[in-house]
Design a protein around this motif. Structure first.
Motif: not given
Length: 127
Positions: A24-25, A16-22
């Motif tokens: 960082q969380k 699954k794709e992981l966003s930068v904000s995810d």
């Protein structure tokens, strides 16, 4: 990709794709700093991602950087090299730590090496 799809047909469907904000969380939750080194065709880059910042740095003198790293790695060719000159090994370890610019204030680091940095035994680094 074709070889991976053939050998592991379900692999791409499980990712699954992981966003930068995810990311960082997740780093904040784990209280971790992610450091990635990347060897490009002509330059070396260091990416440092924390829960609240992203830093991208181009290594100023890549040839010197590689020399320092290779010198340190050379100490692990034979155990006697370290034993015969502990002071030189310690100096090289400190120089390597400094050139990698590893943050000193973090308890948890996730280091993603590239190129010759893959051969650094990070557990031996002086923090």
């Amino acid at each position: 990709i074709e070889k991976l799809q053939y050998k592991y047909p379900n692999l791409l469907h499980q990712q699954k794709e992981l966003s930068v904000s995810d990311l960082q969380k997740k780093l904040e939750l784990d209280q971790t700093t992610l450091i990635e080194y990347f060897y490009g065709n002509q330059n070396i880059y260091k990416f440092e991602i924390t829960s609240d910042a992203i830093k991208i740095k181009k290594i100023k003198d890549p040839e010197h950087f590689k020399r320092v790293i290779k010198n340190y790695i050379g100490y692990f060719n034979h155990a006697s090299i370290i034993i015969n000159d502990v002071a030189a090994y310690t100096k090289s370890a400190v120089e390597t730590f400094n050139i990698l610019e590893i943050p000193r204030n973090n308890q948890r680091l996730l280091i993603v090496p590239d190129g010759v940095i893959n051969f650094i035994p990070f557990e031996t680094e002086i923090y």
